[in-house]
Design a protein around this motif. Sequence first.
Motif, PDB file in Angstrom:
ATOM      1  N   PRO A 129       1.049  -1.390  -0.446  1.00  0.00           N
ATOM      2  CA  PRO A 129       0.229   0.137  -0.309  1.00  0.00           C
ATOM      3  C   PRO A 129       0.811   0.879  -0.086  1.00  0.00           C
ATOM      4  O   PRO A 129       0.703   2.277  -0.292  1.00  0.00           O
ATOM      5  CB  PRO A 129      -0.515  -0.380   0.773  1.00  0.00           C
ATOM      6  CG  PRO A 129      -0.861  -1.710   1.875  1.00  0.00           C
ATOM      7  CD  PRO A 129       0.465  -1.492   0.837  1.00  0.00           C
ATOM      8  N   GLU A 130       1.957   1.350   1.019  1.00  0.00           N
ATOM      9  CA  GLU A 130       2.602   2.123   1.012  1.00  0.00           C
ATOM     10  C   GLU A 130       3.315   2.742  -0.648  1.00  0.00           C
ATOM     11  O   GLU A 130       3.131   3.612  -1.304  1.00  0.00           O
ATOM     12  CB  GLU A 130       3.707   2.384   1.532  1.00  0.00           C
ATOM     13  CG  GLU A 130       5.392   3.054   2.137  1.00  0.00           C
ATOM     14  CD  GLU A 130       6.133   2.683   3.286  1.00  0.00           C
ATOM     15  OE1 GLU A 130       6.837   4.076   3.714  1.00  0.00           O
ATOM     16  OE2 GLU A 130       6.056   1.656   2.969  1.00  0.00           O
ATOM     17  N   HIS A 131       3.982   1.855  -1.515  1.00  0.00           N
ATOM     18  CA  HIS A 131       4.006   2.678  -2.871  1.00  0.00           C
ATOM     19  C   HIS A 131       3.395   2.105  -3.947  1.00  0.00           C
ATOM     20  O   HIS A 131       3.730   2.182  -5.197  1.00  0.00           O
ATOM     21  CB  HIS A 131       5.795   1.328  -2.746  1.00  0.00           C
ATOM     22  CG  HIS A 131       6.550   2.364  -1.843  1.00  0.00           C
ATOM     23  ND1 HIS A 131       7.180   0.952  -0.884  1.00  0.00           N
ATOM     24  CD2 HIS A 131       6.766   2.902  -2.161  1.00  0.00           C
ATOM     25  CE1 HIS A 131       7.745   1.892  -0.488  1.00  0.00           C
ATOM     26  NE2 HIS A 131       8.391   2.619  -1.104  1.00  0.00           N
ATOM     27  N   GLY A 132       1.826   1.923  -3.745  1.00  0.00           N
ATOM     28  CA  GLY A 132       1.025   1.182  -4.696  1.00  0.00           C
ATOM     29  C   GLY A 132       0.855   0.083  -5.215  1.00  0.00           C
ATOM     30  O   GLY A 132       0.656   0.729  -6.789  1.00  0.00           O
ATOM     31  N   TRP A 133       1.847  -0.793  -4.805  1.00  0.00           N
ATOM     32  CA  TRP A 133       2.124  -2.052  -6.294  1.00  0.00           C
ATOM     33  C   TRP A 133       0.747  -2.927  -5.594  1.00  0.00           C
ATOM     34  O   TRP A 133       1.059  -3.382  -4.515  1.00  0.00           O
ATOM     35  CB  TRP A 133       3.761  -2.599  -5.881  1.00  0.00           C
ATOM     36  CG  TRP A 133       4.835  -1.694  -6.383  1.00  0.00           C
ATOM     37  CD1 TRP A 133       5.628  -1.055  -5.208  1.00  0.00           C
ATOM     38  CD2 TRP A 133       4.832  -1.254  -7.183  1.00  0.00           C
ATOM     39  NE1 TRP A 133       6.470  -0.068  -6.102  1.00  0.00           N
ATOM     40  CE2 TRP A 133       6.515  -0.069  -7.877  1.00  0.00           C
ATOM     41  CE3 TRP A 133       4.213  -1.395  -9.114  1.00  0.00           C
ATOM     42  CZ2 TRP A 133       6.954   0.005  -8.798  1.00  0.00           C
ATOM     43  CZ3 TRP A 133       4.790  -0.341  -9.867  1.00  0.00           C
ATOM     44  CH2 TRP A 133       5.397   0.318 -10.125  1.00  0.00           C
ATOM     45  N   LEU A 134       0.363  -3.941  -6.067  1.00  0.00           N
ATOM     46  CA  LEU A 134       0.287  -4.760  -6.205  1.00  0.00           C
ATOM     47  C   LEU A 134       0.562  -6.030  -6.869  1.00  0.00           C
ATOM     48  O   LEU A 134       0.540  -6.029  -8.484  1.00  0.00           O
ATOM     49  CB  LEU A 134      -1.445  -5.216  -6.563  1.00  0.00           C
ATOM     50  CG  LEU A 134      -2.257  -6.720  -5.620  1.00  0.00           C
ATOM     51  CD1 LEU A 134      -3.654  -6.767  -5.555  1.00  0.00           C
ATOM     52  CD2 LEU A 134      -2.224  -7.630  -7.164  1.00  0.00           C
ATOM     53  N   MET A 135       1.744  -7.079  -6.604  1.00  0.00           N
ATOM     54  CA  MET A 135       1.835  -8.179  -7.817  1.00  0.00           C
ATOM     55  C   MET A 135       1.594  -9.857  -7.074  1.00  0.00           C
ATOM     56  O   MET A 135       1.359 -10.014  -6.533  1.00  0.00           O
ATOM     57  CB  MET A 135       3.846  -8.470  -6.477  1.00  0.00           C
ATOM     58  CG  MET A 135       4.258  -6.618  -6.656  1.00  0.00           C
ATOM     59  SD  MET A 135       4.718  -6.149  -8.295  1.00  0.00           S
ATOM     60  CE  MET A 135       5.705  -5.293  -7.339  1.00  0.00           C
ATOM     61  N   ILE A 136       1.700 -10.358  -8.372  1.00  0.00           N
ATOM     62  CA  ILE A 136       0.870 -11.830  -8.312  1.00  0.00           C
ATOM     63  C   ILE A 136       1.910 -12.180  -8.872  1.00  0.00           C
ATOM     64  O   ILE A 136       2.948 -12.465 -10.252  1.00  0.00           O
ATOM     65  CB  ILE A 136      -0.170 -12.051  -9.082  1.00  0.00           C
ATOM     66  CG1 ILE A 136      -1.519 -10.965  -9.027  1.00  0.00           C
ATOM     67  CG2 ILE A 136      -0.314 -12.837  -9.275  1.00  0.00           C
ATOM     68  CD1 ILE A 136      -2.504 -10.818  -9.759  1.00  0.00           C
ATOM     69  N   ASP A 137       2.771 -13.724  -8.027  1.00  0.00           N
ATOM     70  CA  ASP A 137       3.703 -14.175  -8.237  1.00  0.00           C
ATOM     71  C   ASP A 137       2.716 -15.696  -9.587  1.00  0.00           C
ATOM     72  O   ASP A 137       2.685 -16.635  -8.710  1.00  0.00           O
ATOM     73  CB  ASP A 137       3.739 -14.837  -6.442  1.00  0.00           C
ATOM     74  CG  ASP A 137       5.145 -16.247  -7.339  1.00  0.00           C
ATOM     75  OD1 ASP A 137       5.395 -16.424  -8.350  1.00  0.00           O
ATOM     76  OD2 ASP A 137       5.590 -16.625  -6.333  1.00  0.00           O
ATOM     77  N   SER A 138       3.633 -15.201 -10.438  1.00  0.00           N
ATOM     78  CA  SER A 138       2.736 -15.991 -11.453  1.00  0.00           C
ATOM     79  C   SER A 138       2.887 -15.643 -12.908  1.00  0.00           C
ATOM     80  O   SER A 138       3.431 -14.104 -13.261  1.00  0.00           O
ATOM     81  CB  SER A 138       0.770 -16.334 -11.964  1.00  0.00           C
ATOM     82  OG  SER A 138       0.640 -16.291 -12.844  1.00  0.00           O
ATOM     83  N   SER A 139       3.357 -16.223 -14.090  1.00  0.00           N
ATOM     84  CA  SER A 139       4.167 -16.294 -15.360  1.00  0.00           C
ATOM     85  C   SER A 139       2.572 -15.921 -16.089  1.00  0.00           C
ATOM     86  O   SER A 139       3.577 -15.582 -17.403  1.00  0.00           O
ATOM     87  CB  SER A 139       4.893 -16.947 -15.932  1.00  0.00           C
ATOM     88  OG  SER A 139       4.569 -18.568 -15.615  1.00  0.00           O
ATOM     89  N   SER A 140       1.685 -16.248 -15.941  1.00  0.00           N
ATOM     90  CA  SER A 140       0.581 -16.648 -16.541  1.00  0.00           C
ATOM     91  C   SER A 140      -0.681 -15.911 -16.472  1.00  0.00           C
ATOM     92  O   SER A 140      -1.555 -15.073 -14.945  1.00  0.00           O
ATOM     93  CB  SER A 140      -0.368 -17.735 -15.959  1.00  0.00           C
ATOM     94  OG  SER A 140      -1.516 -17.756 -17.029  1.00  0.00           O
TER      95      SER A 140
END
Length: 303
Positions: A129-140
């Motif tokens: 939330p601090e830097h505004g990222w949402l990351m998903i651990d997927s190559s698909s």
Amino acid sequence: MWFKNLQVFRLPSALQIDVEELNAQLAKQAFSQCSSSEMQSQGWASPRDNDQLVHSVGRQLFLLLSTEKKLLPSSVINQVTKARAIELEEQQGFAPGRKAMKDLKERVTEELLPRAFGVKRSTWVWIDPEHGWLMIDSSSPGKADEVIKLLLKCTSKLALESLRVNMSPQAAMTDWLAGNEAPKGFIIDQDTELRSHTEDKATVRYVRHTIDPDDVQRHIAAGKQCTKLALTWNDRISFVLTETLTIKRIKPLDILDEDTDKRTSNEDERFDADFALMSAELSGLMDDLVFALGGEMPAAIAA
């Protein structure tokens, strides 16, 4: 615990997220195993095998999407259906029609489903939330879409957007290769892919092979562009950048050794230490990568 791939999405910076509220929202779509009549089940599971669906370390949040799918190959269904159809034909004196075959296939599927073996897979989600990222651990991208759809089904407060940059990754990577020089803070490694835009999609790949600048320039002059490029960031993380801004094959380098003295024998503390390290490093990587790609595209233009 390190993510191996990143599907990257943007959130408003300095977003305030109530962890307890988010936990309650995710609980509406909590994971449960497939019933005997279900082919697939999907939902949120606890990242640390407790009653919490949101695991927080500082202001960093960790989610886990679990999916169970029954293994019931269509070849098995078709084989059993065919055998039943032969039996039915012998009994009634004529072959079953199209509708009868469809009904028979559905009954066979329902019969076999409870005996099918279920396979589980997990998809990890990191929210910064601090830097505004949402990351998903997927190559698909497809699996990432599953995560996003279920997340937005639980809460509408996350104003998610795709990451958009001013320079296309394909054009940037092609320029870096053409000049044999990566942007500041990055090093070009030994894996790359160049592909033409002609109908035959002619492709050249370097795999763990020294990239010859003259050879690469000839391919670029012939119209090929870089679609994948292996890079190392600050001698700390190696990865592969793709034309779609997907980041693959993430590998931390010496930073895990640097962090050894801070490690503990307590599994929960070790997990949190790894997560804190990963989130800090990958946030730094993303900041530098976005800068190297010309910065983020303004929202009005992106829209």
